[in-house]
Design a protein around this motif. Structure first.
Motif, PDB file in Angstrom:
ATOM      1  N   LEU A  39       0.665  -1.054  -0.107  1.00  0.00           N
ATOM      2  CA  LEU A  39       0.062  -0.208  -0.105  1.00  0.00           C
ATOM      3  C   LEU A  39       0.913   1.348   0.025  1.00  0.00           C
ATOM      4  N   LYS A  40       0.326   2.348  -0.496  1.00  0.00           N
ATOM      5  CA  LYS A  40       0.922   3.540  -0.427  1.00  0.00           C
ATOM      6  C   LYS A  40       1.606   4.254   0.873  1.00  0.00           C
ATOM      7  N   ASN A  41       1.050   3.657   1.965  1.00  0.00           N
ATOM      8  CA  ASN A  41       1.838   3.738   3.386  1.00  0.00           C
ATOM      9  C   ASN A  41       2.720   2.997   3.828  1.00  0.00           C
ATOM     10  N   GLU A  43       2.358  -0.407   4.127  1.00  0.00           N
ATOM     11  CA  GLU A  43       1.957  -1.460   4.736  1.00  0.00           C
ATOM     12  C   GLU A  43       1.711  -2.723   3.750  1.00  0.00           C
ATOM     13  N   ILE A  69      -8.161  -5.335   1.184  1.00  0.00           N
ATOM     14  CA  ILE A  69      -8.025  -3.954   1.540  1.00  0.00           C
ATOM     15  C   ILE A  69      -9.643  -3.199   0.989  1.00  0.00           C
ATOM     16  N   GLU A  72     -11.573  -2.895   3.718  1.00  0.00           N
ATOM     17  CA  GLU A  72     -11.107  -1.900   4.732  1.00  0.00           C
ATOM     18  C   GLU A  72     -11.140  -0.456   4.406  1.00  0.00           C
ATOM     19  N   ARG A  74      -9.755   0.510   1.435  1.00  0.00           N
ATOM     20  CA  ARG A  74      -8.422   1.065   1.011  1.00  0.00           C
ATOM     21  C   ARG A  74      -8.256   0.512  -0.410  1.00  0.00           C
ATOM     22  N   ASP A  77      -5.734   2.633  -2.263  1.00  0.00           N
ATOM     23  CA  ASP A  77      -4.287   2.858  -1.589  1.00  0.00           C
ATOM     24  C   ASP A  77      -3.120   1.846  -2.160  1.00  0.00           C
ATOM     25  N   SER A 116      -6.701   3.751  -7.321  1.00  0.00           N
ATOM     26  CA  SER A 116      -5.324   4.057  -6.618  1.00  0.00           C
ATOM     27  C   SER A 116      -4.622   5.321  -7.589  1.00  0.00           C
TER      28      SER A 116
END
Ligand code: THU
Length: 152
Positions: A39-41, A43, A69, A72, A74, A77, A116
């Motif tokens: 993910l972009k963060n 994770e 995802i 959630e 997301r 993301d 995304s």
């Protein structure tokens, strides 16, 4: 996300996909597939294939990971994905040829990639993790139909 593939990041993602593959439910084919979403963060969220006695109902690893995802909130993301596939020898995933996503999974990945706003990297690796082909999703699914065509 950077434009270049980072070897270290790619290796870690492949390792996560290999670990997930050990937890596949694949009693019919014996072929374990693992997917790891970056993910972009930073994770990592994983999935593995879930087979069914009614074989056509089988869920692919990539689909399971994207569903996680999405649930959630997301789905927008996603940055990259690693996919591995092979057979288990004890606890270790084996297999020397890179596994590429099936057609249905390419479409499902496109949904997350468009949401995304990223032409995601798709790292296709062998079960032993040694052989890797990396693509942009647009190479694997050119001229895709997706959310953009529905005005999203
Ligand atoms: N499989 C995946 O999980 N992802 C793919 O992209 C291709 C195939 C699984 C489905 C089935 O459980 C097994 O691999 C053999 O086809």
């Amino acid at each position: 996300m950077s434009d270049a593939v980072s070897d270290a990041a790619r290796g870690a993602l492949i390792a996560a996909a290999r670990d997930a593959a050990t937890r596949a439910y694949a009693p019919y084919s014996g072929f374990h597939v693992g997917a790891a979403l970056l993910l972009k963060n930073g994770e990592v969220v994983t999935g593995a294939n879930v087979e069914n006695a009614s074989h056509g109902l089988t869920l692919c690893a990539e689909t399971v990971a994207v569903a996680r995802i999405a649930n959630e909130g997301r789905i927008g993301d996603l940055a990259e994905i690693a996919i591995v596939g092979g057979r288990l020898d004890g606890d270790a995933l084996t297999g020397g040829a890179p596994v590429h996503p099936c057609g249905r999974c390419r479409q499902i990945l496109n949904e997350a990639a468009e949401r995304s706003r990223t032409d995601i990297w798709v790292h296709c690796a062998s079960g032993d993790g040694q052989a890797v082909n990396s693509y942009r999703l647009s190479e694997l699914l050119p001229a895709a139909f997706g959310p953009k065509d529905m005005g999203l």
